[in-house]
Design a protein around this motif. Sequence first.
Motif, PDB file in Angstrom:
ATOM      1  N   LEU A  53      70.634 -12.913  24.692  1.00 28.88           N
ATOM      2  CA  LEU A  53      70.677 -13.206  23.263  1.00 28.88           C
ATOM      3  C   LEU A  53      69.424 -12.734  22.534  1.00 28.88           C
ATOM      4  N   GLU A  54      68.377 -12.396  23.301  1.00 26.74           N
ATOM      5  CA  GLU A  54      67.134 -11.899  22.703  1.00 26.74           C
ATOM      6  C   GLU A  54      67.101 -10.377  22.652  1.00 26.74           C
ATOM      7  N   SER A  60      68.710 -10.204  16.911  1.00 28.46           N
ATOM      8  CA  SER A  60      67.808 -11.100  17.625  1.00 28.46           C
ATOM      9  C   SER A  60      66.501 -11.321  16.871  1.00 28.46           C
TER      10      SER A  60
END
Length: 260
Positions: A53-54, A60
């Motif tokens: 998710l980063e 992000s």
Amino acid sequence: MSGNVGLLLACGFLAGAIIGSFLALVAERLPQGRPVVGGRSQCDACGRTLGPLELIPLFSVLVLRGRCRGCGAAIPAFTWIMELLAGVVGLLAALLARTPVDLVWAVFGWLLLLLAALDLRHYWLPQRLTALLALTGVAALFITRGDVAASLIGGAAGFLGLEAVRVGYRLLRGREGIGGGDPLLLGGIGLWMGWQALPFVMVVASLVGFALIALWKLRGVEVGAATRVPLGACLAIAAIGVWAAAARVPIVPLALLYAS
């Protein structure tokens, strides 16, 4: 704008942003001699391995507000700037494409973007990348059924013309004034765009160079006869600009490359 066209442009931008994330990685690792394929992405400040998710391009950095979730260190602006600019290149390729095969021009823009970043940050144009630009230009010529004569003349004229200037300067002044990668870069641009585009690329590259020097002066940087100007970056930005001019697309966002 029809829904299909809007979807195509959105896909072009999204694909470009994903490619831009990889280009930023290459631009960071290649000068350090690190492998560009393999290994997990990490925070430069704390070394923590980044989660899925980063690593979503652009999204992000917005969600995390530009900071590492673990240590709070600022995420380098260079990464999201490359994602944004590569997204613009992908959108531009989709906008200019008359047939699906014309989307190959995105490769041209992405390679130029990477070369411009390396030259701006390190005054370096890796031969493997300038060679890749030339090889993909030849491949695109046959994929798109372009003008073979114009492209081959453009490749030869771009390389030989700037190489003659480079050698002549060295003989007259007794020192290097133009890097060896610059003629190879202009030759690759000529192969992609044809000889007709080269005068426009050179004129715009000169304007980009003058703008860069003016920006240095505004920042208080001392500029003299020995000041190094990244000619390769000027040529790459100019080529993207000339290409974009076909669709009247503004290229102001390219200034973000220097800001990074």
